[in-house]
Scaffold this motif. Structure first.
Motif, PDB file in Angstrom:
ATOM      1  N   UNK A 159       0.841  -1.197   0.000  1.00 59.35           N
ATOM      2  CA  UNK A 159       0.000   0.000   0.000  1.00 59.35           C
ATOM      3  C   UNK A 159       0.877   1.248   0.000  1.00 59.35           C
ATOM      4  N   UNK A 160       1.969   1.196   0.750  1.00 62.52           N
ATOM      5  CA  UNK A 160       2.886   2.339   0.766  1.00 62.52           C
ATOM      6  C   UNK A 160       3.586   2.505  -0.583  1.00 62.52           C
ATOM      7  N   UNK A 161       3.913   1.384  -1.247  1.00 65.06           N
ATOM      8  CA  UNK A 161       4.536   1.467  -2.566  1.00 65.06           C
ATOM      9  C   UNK A 161       3.582   2.084  -3.583  1.00 65.06           C
ATOM     10  N   UNK A 162       2.295   1.719  -3.499  1.00 63.77           N
ATOM     11  CA  UNK A 162       1.295   2.313  -4.392  1.00 63.77           C
ATOM     12  C   UNK A 162       1.181   3.817  -4.149  1.00 63.77           C
ATOM     13  N   UNK A 163       1.126   4.202  -2.882  1.00 63.06           N
ATOM     14  CA  UNK A 163       1.013   5.619  -2.538  1.00 63.06           C
ATOM     15  C   UNK A 163       2.246   6.388  -2.999  1.00 63.06           C
ATOM     16  N   UNK A 164       3.408   5.801  -2.823  1.00 65.67           N
ATOM     17  CA  UNK A 164       4.658   6.443  -3.237  1.00 65.67           C
ATOM     18  C   UNK A 164       4.688   6.660  -4.753  1.00 65.67           C
ATOM     19  N   UNK A 165       4.275   5.649  -5.504  1.00 60.21           N
ATOM     20  CA  UNK A 165       4.253   5.768  -6.963  1.00 60.21           C
ATOM     21  C   UNK A 165       3.263   6.846  -7.403  1.00 60.21           C
ATOM     22  N   UNK A 166       2.098   6.882  -6.757  1.00 61.19           N
ATOM     23  CA  UNK A 166       1.083   7.880  -7.093  1.00 61.19           C
ATOM     24  C   UNK A 166       1.580   9.291  -6.775  1.00 61.19           C
ATOM     25  N   UNK A 167       2.182   9.451  -5.613  1.00 59.93           N
ATOM     26  CA  UNK A 167       2.702  10.760  -5.212  1.00 59.93           C
ATOM     27  C   UNK A 167       3.799  11.231  -6.152  1.00 59.93           C
ATOM     28  N   UNK A 226       0.837  12.768 -20.554  1.00 65.32           N
ATOM     29  CA  UNK A 226       0.173  11.503 -20.877  1.00 65.32           C
ATOM     30  C   UNK A 226       1.129  10.336 -20.715  1.00 65.32           C
ATOM     31  N   UNK A 227       2.389  10.542 -21.072  1.00 63.32           N
ATOM     32  CA  UNK A 227       3.412   9.507 -20.896  1.00 63.32           C
ATOM     33  C   UNK A 227       3.582   9.176 -19.411  1.00 63.32           C
ATOM     34  N   UNK A 228       3.559  10.194 -18.569  1.00 68.71           N
ATOM     35  CA  UNK A 228       3.679   9.986 -17.119  1.00 68.71           C
ATOM     36  C   UNK A 228       2.474   9.188 -16.617  1.00 68.71           C
ATOM     37  N   UNK A 229       1.283   9.547 -17.069  1.00 75.55           N
ATOM     38  CA  UNK A 229       0.063   8.829 -16.646  1.00 75.55           C
ATOM     39  C   UNK A 229       0.110   7.362 -17.082  1.00 75.55           C
ATOM     40  N   UNK A 230       0.532   7.129 -18.316  1.00 69.04           N
ATOM     41  CA  UNK A 230       0.636   5.746 -18.809  1.00 69.04           C
ATOM     42  C   UNK A 230       1.677   4.956 -18.021  1.00 69.04           C
ATOM     43  N   UNK A 231       2.778   5.612 -17.700  1.00 73.39           N
ATOM     44  CA  UNK A 231       3.805   4.967 -16.886  1.00 73.39           C
ATOM     45  C   UNK A 231       3.292   4.618 -15.502  1.00 73.39           C
ATOM     46  N   UNK A 248       1.675   0.838 -11.363  1.00 68.75           N
ATOM     47  CA  UNK A 248       0.692   0.389 -10.372  1.00 68.75           C
ATOM     48  C   UNK A 248       0.292  -1.065 -10.626  1.00 68.75           C
ATOM     49  N   UNK A 249       0.123  -1.431 -11.878  1.00 67.34           N
ATOM     50  CA  UNK A 249      -0.222  -2.822 -12.207  1.00 67.34           C
ATOM     51  C   UNK A 249       0.908  -3.766 -11.798  1.00 67.34           C
ATOM     52  N   UNK A 250       2.138  -3.344 -12.017  1.00 68.49           N
ATOM     53  CA  UNK A 250       3.290  -4.156 -11.644  1.00 68.49           C
ATOM     54  C   UNK A 250       3.364  -4.340 -10.124  1.00 68.49           C
ATOM     55  N   UNK A 251       3.126  -3.272  -9.400  1.00 69.90           N
ATOM     56  CA  UNK A 251       3.152  -3.343  -7.936  1.00 69.90           C
ATOM     57  C   UNK A 251       2.058  -4.274  -7.439  1.00 69.90           C
TER      58      UNK A 251
END
Length: 86
Positions: A35-43, A59-64, A69-72
């Motif tokens: 959950x912290x990894x997801x939050x960190x990636x989002x932030x 858009x490239x950042x959003x796609x990344x 997030x899927x990988x995590x």
């Protein structure tokens, strides 16, 4: 018609699979970590998006972010499955 729960009980011989307290604790730790990894990636993505003025790069950042997030989430489920199968 039987529910999915009833079908699962039939397949397991009528017993639910018990999870030990130790496994529950490990699963909770894994949940917190991911959950912290997801939050960190989002932030991180939000911070990069705030600085980006080019729509194509945004858009490239959003796609990344979607990919990350899927990988995590995939790693999260694999870790939990390892603990469940121990």
């Amino acid at each position: 018609m039987k529910s999915a729960f009833e079908l699962a009980l039939e397949r397991t011989g009528g017993k639910l699979r018990e999870i030990s307290e130790e496994k529950k604790q490990k699963l909770a730790e894994i949940d917190k970590l991911y959950q912290s990894k997801l939050a960190e990636a989002q932030l991180s993505a939000d911070q990069r998006l705030a600085k980006e003025s080019d729509p194509a790069k945004a858009e490239e950042i959003r796609n990344g972010l979607v990919t990350e997030l899927a990988s995590i989430r995939d790693r999260w489920e694999r870790e939990k499955e390892k603990v469940r199968n121990e």
